[in-house]
Every structure is written in C-alpha cells, then in structure tokens.
Scaffold this motif. Structure first.
Motif, PDB file in Angstrom:
ATOM      1  N   TRP A  21       0.815  -1.214   0.000  1.00 27.99           N
ATOM      2  CA  TRP A  21       0.000   0.000   0.000  1.00 27.99           C
ATOM      3  C   TRP A  21       0.843   1.256   0.000  1.00 27.99           C
ATOM      4  O   TRP A  21       0.410   2.305  -0.467  1.00 27.99           O
ATOM      5  N   ARG A  22       2.066   1.174   0.492  1.00 28.44           N
ATOM      6  CA  ARG A  22       2.934   2.365   0.516  1.00 28.44           C
ATOM      7  C   ARG A  22       3.368   2.780  -0.890  1.00 28.44           C
ATOM      8  O   ARG A  22       3.868   3.881  -1.078  1.00 28.44           O
ATOM      9  N   ALA A  24       1.161   2.913  -3.478  1.00 30.02           N
ATOM     10  CA  ALA A  24      -0.152   2.988  -4.126  1.00 30.02           C
ATOM     11  C   ALA A  24      -0.061   3.616  -5.514  1.00 30.02           C
ATOM     12  O   ALA A  24      -0.747   3.186  -6.440  1.00 30.02           O
ATOM     13  N   ASN A  68      -6.934  -5.184  -1.989  1.00 33.00           N
ATOM     14  CA  ASN A  68      -5.741  -4.559  -1.429  1.00 33.00           C
ATOM     15  C   ASN A  68      -6.222  -3.662  -0.285  1.00 33.00           C
ATOM     16  O   ASN A  68      -6.459  -2.466  -0.453  1.00 33.00           O
ATOM     17  N   GLY A  70      -5.045  -2.262   2.437  1.00 32.57           N
ATOM     18  CA  GLY A  70      -4.354  -1.022   2.809  1.00 32.57           C
ATOM     19  C   GLY A  70      -4.677   0.103   1.847  1.00 32.57           C
ATOM     20  O   GLY A  70      -5.016   1.217   2.261  1.00 32.57           O
ATOM     21  N   PHE A  71      -4.592  -0.179   0.553  1.00 33.81           N
ATOM     22  CA  PHE A  71      -4.904   0.840  -0.450  1.00 33.81           C
ATOM     23  C   PHE A  71      -6.355   1.283  -0.319  1.00 33.81           C
ATOM     24  O   PHE A  71      -6.656   2.476  -0.297  1.00 33.81           O
ATOM     25  N   TRP A  72      -7.268   0.309  -0.235  1.00 33.55           N
ATOM     26  CA  TRP A  72      -8.694   0.646  -0.239  1.00 33.55           C
ATOM     27  C   TRP A  72      -9.067   1.488   0.976  1.00 33.55           C
ATOM     28  O   TRP A  72      -9.777   2.482   0.857  1.00 33.55           O
ATOM     29  N   CYS A  75      -7.348   5.056   0.452  1.00 35.84           N
ATOM     30  CA  CYS A  75      -7.634   5.905  -0.709  1.00 35.84           C
ATOM     31  C   CYS A  75      -9.073   5.927  -1.195  1.00 35.84           C
ATOM     32  O   CYS A  75      -9.481   6.891  -1.840  1.00 35.84           O
ATOM     33  N   VAL A  92      -1.380   9.493  -0.047  1.00 33.34           N
ATOM     34  CA  VAL A  92      -0.286   8.616  -0.460  1.00 33.34           C
ATOM     35  C   VAL A  92       0.848   9.366  -1.140  1.00 33.34           C
ATOM     36  O   VAL A  92       1.916   8.822  -1.331  1.00 33.34           O
TER      37      VAL A  92
END
Length: 99
Positions: A21-22, A24, A68, A70-72, A75, A92
C-alpha cells in the motif's frame, strides 16, 4: 499482463491485490496500463476518478484493488452506481519508499 481476450490475468489481479500500500501510486500506474477505456480514468490533483465502462475486465481490476485492504482503506473515497469510483490520493503522495 492481459490474456488473449484482453482481460487481466490472474497473475496481474493477484499482483494488484498484494501490492504494498505504501506504493499505491505504483500500483495505480500498473492498473492504468491494464485499464480498457483510458478516457474513463481521470486524475486531477489528489483525486482519481475511474469508471469501468461496464466492461467486466475493468470490474476485475476494481475488485483486485478492493482486495488490497491497505490501499482501499487509505484511498477509497466513493463508489456510485454504474461502476464509478473516486479515490483520494492526497494521503499517499510522498509515501513511496517510506519504511
């Protein structure tokens, strides 16, 4: 990473779901390269708006992005009827490479 019919491969979908996720923005660049109907992908400042255009391949990409976690969580901003999604990327920016 598209199959012979132009759909994202299982390998591509897994890669998206497992993407750190870091990074993104790196993941989004990868997804954009696979996205059919690139005119349905617009980014203005820290806001990304995408529409699937009703194409199931794009819906598979969205589903992989949703897996995903972390991304979801970081963001995702809004989903609306008809396959429209908005993401807030302001959180991000500059995170790539952070430990």
């Amino acid at each position: 990473m598209l199959d012979d019919d132009g759909y994202p491969t299982e390998e591509a979908l897994k890669r998206i779901a497992d993407w750190p996720w870091r990074d993104a923005l790196g993941m989004l660049a990868f997804v954009r390269d696979l996205w059919r109907y690139p005119n349905f992908w617009t980014q203005e400042g820290g806001r990304l708006s995408v529409s699937t255009g009703g194409w199931s391949g794009n819906e598979l990409l969205i589903a992989a992005m949703q897996r995903n976690i972390g991304f979801w969580k970081l963001c995702w901003h809004q989903s609306t009827r008809g396959g429209h999604y908005t993401f807030d990327l302001s959180r991000v920016r500059g995170m790539e490479g952070e430990g």
